[in-house]
Write a protein that holds these residues in place. Sequence first.
Motif, PDB file in Angstrom:
ATOM      1  N   ASN A  81     -26.191 -98.037 -50.030  1.00 46.51           N
ATOM      2  CA  ASN A  81     -26.935 -98.729 -50.721  1.00 46.51           C
ATOM      3  C   ASN A  81     -28.364 -98.019 -50.461  1.00 46.51           C
ATOM      4  OD1 ASN A  81     -25.179-101.274 -49.212  1.00 46.51           O
ATOM      5  ND2 ASN A  81     -25.752-100.898 -46.854  1.00 46.51           N
ATOM      6  N   ASP A  82     -28.368 -96.597 -50.201  1.00 49.40           N
ATOM      7  CA  ASP A  82     -29.668 -96.687 -51.293  1.00 49.40           C
ATOM      8  C   ASP A  82     -29.352 -95.536 -52.129  1.00 49.40           C
ATOM      9  OD1 ASP A  82     -32.255 -94.957 -50.395  1.00 49.40           O
ATOM     10  OD2 ASP A  82     -30.672 -93.564 -49.450  1.00 49.40           O
ATOM     11  N   THR A  83     -30.582 -96.577 -52.782  1.00 49.33           N
ATOM     12  CA  THR A  83     -30.495 -96.137 -54.269  1.00 49.33           C
ATOM     13  C   THR A  83     -31.320 -94.759 -54.883  1.00 49.33           C
ATOM     14  OG1 THR A  83     -32.570 -97.012 -55.273  1.00 49.33           O
ATOM     15  CG2 THR A  83     -30.891 -98.625 -55.227  1.00 49.33           C
ATOM     16  N   PHE A  84     -32.078 -94.695 -54.146  1.00 49.58           N
ATOM     17  CA  PHE A  84     -32.793 -92.947 -53.938  1.00 49.58           C
ATOM     18  C   PHE A  84     -31.197 -92.183 -53.780  1.00 49.58           C
ATOM     19  CE2 PHE A  84     -35.219 -88.951 -51.618  1.00 49.58           C
ATOM     20  CZ  PHE A  84     -35.950 -88.791 -52.797  1.00 49.58           C
ATOM     21  N   TYR A  99     -31.854 -90.897 -59.301  1.00 48.65           N
ATOM     22  CA  TYR A  99     -32.057 -92.444 -58.320  1.00 48.65           C
ATOM     23  C   TYR A  99     -31.254 -94.276 -58.981  1.00 48.65           C
ATOM     24  CZ  TYR A  99     -34.397 -96.666 -57.225  1.00 48.65           C
ATOM     25  OH  TYR A  99     -34.954 -98.399 -56.753  1.00 48.65           O
ATOM     26  N   LEU A 100     -29.891 -94.553 -58.727  1.00 41.91           N
ATOM     27  CA  LEU A 100     -29.419 -94.915 -59.899  1.00 41.91           C
ATOM     28  C   LEU A 100     -29.329 -96.843 -58.921  1.00 41.91           C
ATOM     29  CD1 LEU A 100     -26.452 -94.458 -61.147  1.00 41.91           C
ATOM     30  CD2 LEU A 100     -25.470 -94.751 -58.674  1.00 41.91           C
ATOM     31  N   THR A 101     -29.901 -97.561 -59.564  1.00 47.87           N
ATOM     32  CA  THR A 101     -29.806 -98.635 -59.491  1.00 47.87           C
ATOM     33  C   THR A 101     -28.799 -99.540 -59.022  1.00 47.87           C
ATOM     34  OG1 THR A 101     -29.462 -99.732 -62.385  1.00 47.87           O
ATOM     35  CG2 THR A 101     -32.031 -99.001 -60.953  1.00 47.87           C
ATOM     36  N   ASN A 102     -28.820-100.634 -58.870  1.00 49.35           N
ATOM     37  CA  ASN A 102     -27.592-101.274 -58.826  1.00 49.35           C
ATOM     38  C   ASN A 102     -26.345-101.760 -59.578  1.00 49.35           C
ATOM     39  OD1 ASN A 102     -29.402-102.910 -59.294  1.00 49.35           O
ATOM     40  ND2 ASN A 102     -29.027-104.368 -57.144  1.00 49.35           N
ATOM     41  N   THR A 103     -27.687-102.034 -61.243  1.00 50.74           N
ATOM     42  CA  THR A 103     -27.069-102.017 -62.150  1.00 50.74           C
ATOM     43  C   THR A 103     -26.444-100.581 -63.122  1.00 50.74           C
ATOM     44  OG1 THR A 103     -29.199-102.268 -63.502  1.00 50.74           O
ATOM     45  CG2 THR A 103     -27.962-104.060 -63.025  1.00 50.74           C
ATOM     46  N   LYS A 104     -26.342 -99.730 -62.367  1.00 51.49           N
ATOM     47  CA  LYS A 104     -25.577 -98.517 -62.311  1.00 51.49           C
ATOM     48  C   LYS A 104     -26.797 -97.550 -63.819  1.00 51.49           C
ATOM     49  CE  LYS A 104     -22.284 -98.493 -60.099  1.00 51.49           C
ATOM     50  NZ  LYS A 104     -23.031 -98.431 -58.551  1.00 51.49           N
ATOM     51  N   ILE A 105     -27.690 -97.909 -63.410  1.00 47.53           N
ATOM     52  CA  ILE A 105     -28.838 -97.057 -65.034  1.00 47.53           C
ATOM     53  C   ILE A 105     -29.279 -96.063 -63.786  1.00 47.53           C
ATOM     54  CG2 ILE A 105     -30.736 -97.450 -65.901  1.00 47.53           C
ATOM     55  CD1 ILE A 105     -29.196 -99.588 -66.781  1.00 47.53           C
ATOM     56  N   LYS A 106     -29.956 -94.640 -64.226  1.00 49.72           N
ATOM     57  CA  LYS A 106     -29.945 -93.554 -63.762  1.00 49.72           C
ATOM     58  C   LYS A 106     -31.192 -92.690 -63.981  1.00 49.72           C
ATOM     59  CE  LYS A 106     -25.062 -92.492 -64.126  1.00 49.72           C
ATOM     60  NZ  LYS A 106     -24.848 -93.498 -65.212  1.00 49.72           N
ATOM     61  N   PHE A 107     -32.283 -92.961 -62.424  1.00 48.77           N
ATOM     62  CA  PHE A 107     -33.335 -92.479 -63.164  1.00 48.77           C
ATOM     63  C   PHE A 107     -33.218 -91.144 -62.992  1.00 48.77           C
ATOM     64  CE2 PHE A 107     -33.993 -96.405 -62.917  1.00 48.77           C
ATOM     65  CZ  PHE A 107     -35.202 -97.052 -63.759  1.00 48.77           C
ATOM     66  N   ILE A 108     -33.957 -90.216 -63.716  1.00 52.34           N
ATOM     67  CA  ILE A 108     -34.187 -88.814 -63.295  1.00 52.34           C
ATOM     68  C   ILE A 108     -34.972 -88.122 -63.685  1.00 52.34           C
ATOM     69  CG2 ILE A 108     -32.452 -85.879 -63.592  1.00 52.34           C
ATOM     70  CD1 ILE A 108     -30.474 -88.176 -65.500  1.00 52.34           C
ATOM     71  N   LEU A 109     -36.043 -87.442 -62.597  1.00 52.78           N
ATOM     72  CA  LEU A 109     -36.858 -86.349 -62.497  1.00 52.78           C
ATOM     73  C   LEU A 109     -36.880 -85.046 -62.004  1.00 52.78           C
ATOM     74  CD1 LEU A 109     -39.887 -86.557 -61.629  1.00 52.78           C
ATOM     75  CD2 LEU A 109     -39.409 -87.012 -59.348  1.00 52.78           C
ATOM     76  N   VAL A 110     -37.214 -84.409 -63.261  1.00 51.33           N
ATOM     77  CA  VAL A 110     -37.556 -82.704 -62.953  1.00 51.33           C
ATOM     78  C   VAL A 110     -38.923 -82.417 -62.793  1.00 51.33           C
ATOM     79  CG1 VAL A 110     -36.860 -81.191 -64.931  1.00 51.33           C
ATOM     80  CG2 VAL A 110     -35.217 -83.034 -64.740  1.00 51.33           C
ATOM     81  N   THR A 111     -38.824 -82.011 -61.609  1.00 53.75           N
ATOM     82  CA  THR A 111     -40.023 -81.417 -61.538  1.00 53.75           C
ATOM     83  C   THR A 111     -40.263 -79.350 -60.919  1.00 53.75           C
ATOM     84  OG1 THR A 111     -41.645 -81.273 -59.773  1.00 53.75           O
ATOM     85  CG2 THR A 111     -39.299 -81.974 -58.678  1.00 53.75           C
ATOM     86  N   SER A 112     -41.292 -78.638 -61.657  1.00 47.77           N
ATOM     87  CA  SER A 112     -40.961 -77.521 -60.981  1.00 47.77           C
ATOM     88  C   SER A 112     -41.892 -77.137 -59.537  1.00 47.77           C
ATOM     89  CB  SER A 112     -42.460 -77.159 -62.039  1.00 47.77           C
ATOM     90  OG  SER A 112     -43.532 -77.193 -61.940  1.00 47.77           O
ATOM     91  N   ASP A 120     -43.427 -89.163 -51.521  1.00 47.72           N
ATOM     92  CA  ASP A 120     -43.865 -89.832 -52.595  1.00 47.72           C
ATOM     93  C   ASP A 120     -42.632 -89.940 -53.815  1.00 47.72           C
ATOM     94  OD1 ASP A 120     -46.132 -88.840 -51.735  1.00 47.72           O
ATOM     95  OD2 ASP A 120     -45.667 -86.749 -51.949  1.00 47.72           O
ATOM     96  N   LEU A 121     -41.222 -89.195 -53.921  1.00 45.62           N
ATOM     97  CA  LEU A 121     -40.339 -89.376 -54.430  1.00 45.62           C
ATOM     98  C   LEU A 121     -40.180 -90.303 -54.310  1.00 45.62           C
ATOM     99  CD1 LEU A 121     -38.305 -85.590 -53.572  1.00 45.62           C
ATOM    100  CD2 LEU A 121     -40.019 -86.372 -56.231  1.00 45.62           C
ATOM    101  N   ARG A 122     -39.919 -91.489 -53.405  1.00 45.36           N
ATOM    102  CA  ARG A 122     -39.054 -92.668 -53.663  1.00 45.36           C
ATOM    103  C   ARG A 122     -40.514 -93.308 -53.702  1.00 45.36           C
ATOM    104  NH1 ARG A 122     -34.839 -93.845 -50.287  1.00 45.36           N
ATOM    105  NH2 ARG A 122     -34.222 -92.259 -48.734  1.00 45.36           N
ATOM    106  N   ASN A 123     -41.765 -93.293 -53.564  1.00 48.77           N
ATOM    107  CA  ASN A 123     -42.637 -93.921 -54.440  1.00 48.77           C
ATOM    108  C   ASN A 123     -42.735 -93.903 -56.297  1.00 48.77           C
ATOM    109  OD1 ASN A 123     -44.630 -95.638 -54.517  1.00 48.77           O
ATOM    110  ND2 ASN A 123     -46.326 -94.248 -54.851  1.00 48.77           N
ATOM    111  N   PHE A 124     -42.522 -92.921 -56.407  1.00 48.60           N
ATOM    112  CA  PHE A 124     -42.373 -92.587 -57.765  1.00 48.60           C
ATOM    113  C   PHE A 124     -40.906 -93.549 -58.356  1.00 48.60           C
ATOM    114  CE2 PHE A 124     -40.028 -90.595 -61.443  1.00 48.60           C
ATOM    115  CZ  PHE A 124     -41.091 -90.043 -62.481  1.00 48.60           C
ATOM    116  N   PHE A 125     -39.803 -93.113 -57.505  1.00 49.42           N
ATOM    117  CA  PHE A 125     -38.712 -93.910 -58.285  1.00 49.42           C
ATOM    118  C   PHE A 125     -38.968 -95.118 -58.489  1.00 49.42           C
ATOM    119  CE2 PHE A 125     -36.224 -89.790 -58.117  1.00 49.42           C
ATOM    120  CZ  PHE A 125     -36.838 -89.849 -59.306  1.00 49.42           C
ATOM    121  N   SER A 126     -39.897 -96.372 -57.065  1.00 50.07           N
ATOM    122  CA  SER A 126     -39.941 -97.200 -57.234  1.00 50.07           C
ATOM    123  C   SER A 126     -41.030 -97.851 -58.722  1.00 50.07           C
ATOM    124  CB  SER A 126     -40.713 -97.857 -55.774  1.00 50.07           C
ATOM    125  OG  SER A 126     -40.756 -99.097 -55.831  1.00 50.07           O
ATOM    126  N   GLN A 127     -41.829 -96.799 -58.828  1.00 45.94           N
ATOM    127  CA  GLN A 127     -42.856 -97.422 -59.396  1.00 45.94           C
ATOM    128  C   GLN A 127     -42.280 -97.138 -60.968  1.00 45.94           C
ATOM    129  OE1 GLN A 127     -46.618 -95.425 -59.512  1.00 45.94           O
ATOM    130  NE2 GLN A 127     -46.641 -96.289 -57.017  1.00 45.94           N
TER     131      GLN A 127
END
Length: 169
Positions: A81-84, A99-112, A120-127
Motif C-alpha cells: 500500500n506504500d507508493t514510496f 516511488y510507484l503510483t497505483n497506475t504503475k508510473i515510476k518516479f525516480i530521484l537520483v541524489t548525491s 523530505d523524500l516522501r514530500n518531494f515525491f508527493s510534490q
Amino acid sequence: MFAIIDNLLPGGAAGASSGGGGGGSIMIVCVAIVGQQNNPLYLQSFTGADEALKFHYIVHCSLDVFDEKVSNPKKAGANLNDTFLGLLYPTEDYKVFGYLTNTKIKFILVTSDQDLREIDLRNFFSQFHGAYVDAASNPFHVPGKRIISPAFADRVSTIVKSFGSTPQP
C-alpha cells in the motif's frame, strides 16, 4: 529498449541544492518519470550535459529494482500500500530512490547526498507526483508520451530547488 530523451533545461546544467536538511547541502542530480511499459516520459538532469547519458543508464538500471520490489514485496520489505519504495540502490557517487503510483508510473530521484530524511523524500515525491498529475491532465498531453511542457520543467525545477528546505524538528 530505453530510449535516450533530452529534457535538459535550456542552457545546459542547472545546479539544484539547498541549505536545509542535514550536515551539508542536499543535491538532486536527476529526476525521471517512467511509464507503465518502462517507456521514458520525462528525465531532467541538474548537472553538466556530459553526464546526461550516465543518468539515463542509472534510471534504466533502477527499473529492474522496481520490478523486483513489486513482484516480491515480502523479500524486498516493501508494503504493497506504500507508493514510496525508498532507496532502490546506491552507486559509488549517488543514491537512487523510487516511488510507484497505483497506475504503475515510476518516479525516480537520483541524489548525491548521503544523509537524507525520509520525510523530505516522501514530500518531494508527493510534490513531484502532483506536478505530473497536473501535466498529464492537460488536454493537449497524449497519455504515454513524453512530457515536453516547459511549465512542467519549471515546476519540477522549483520542487527540486526547495527539496530539503523543511525545518528540522
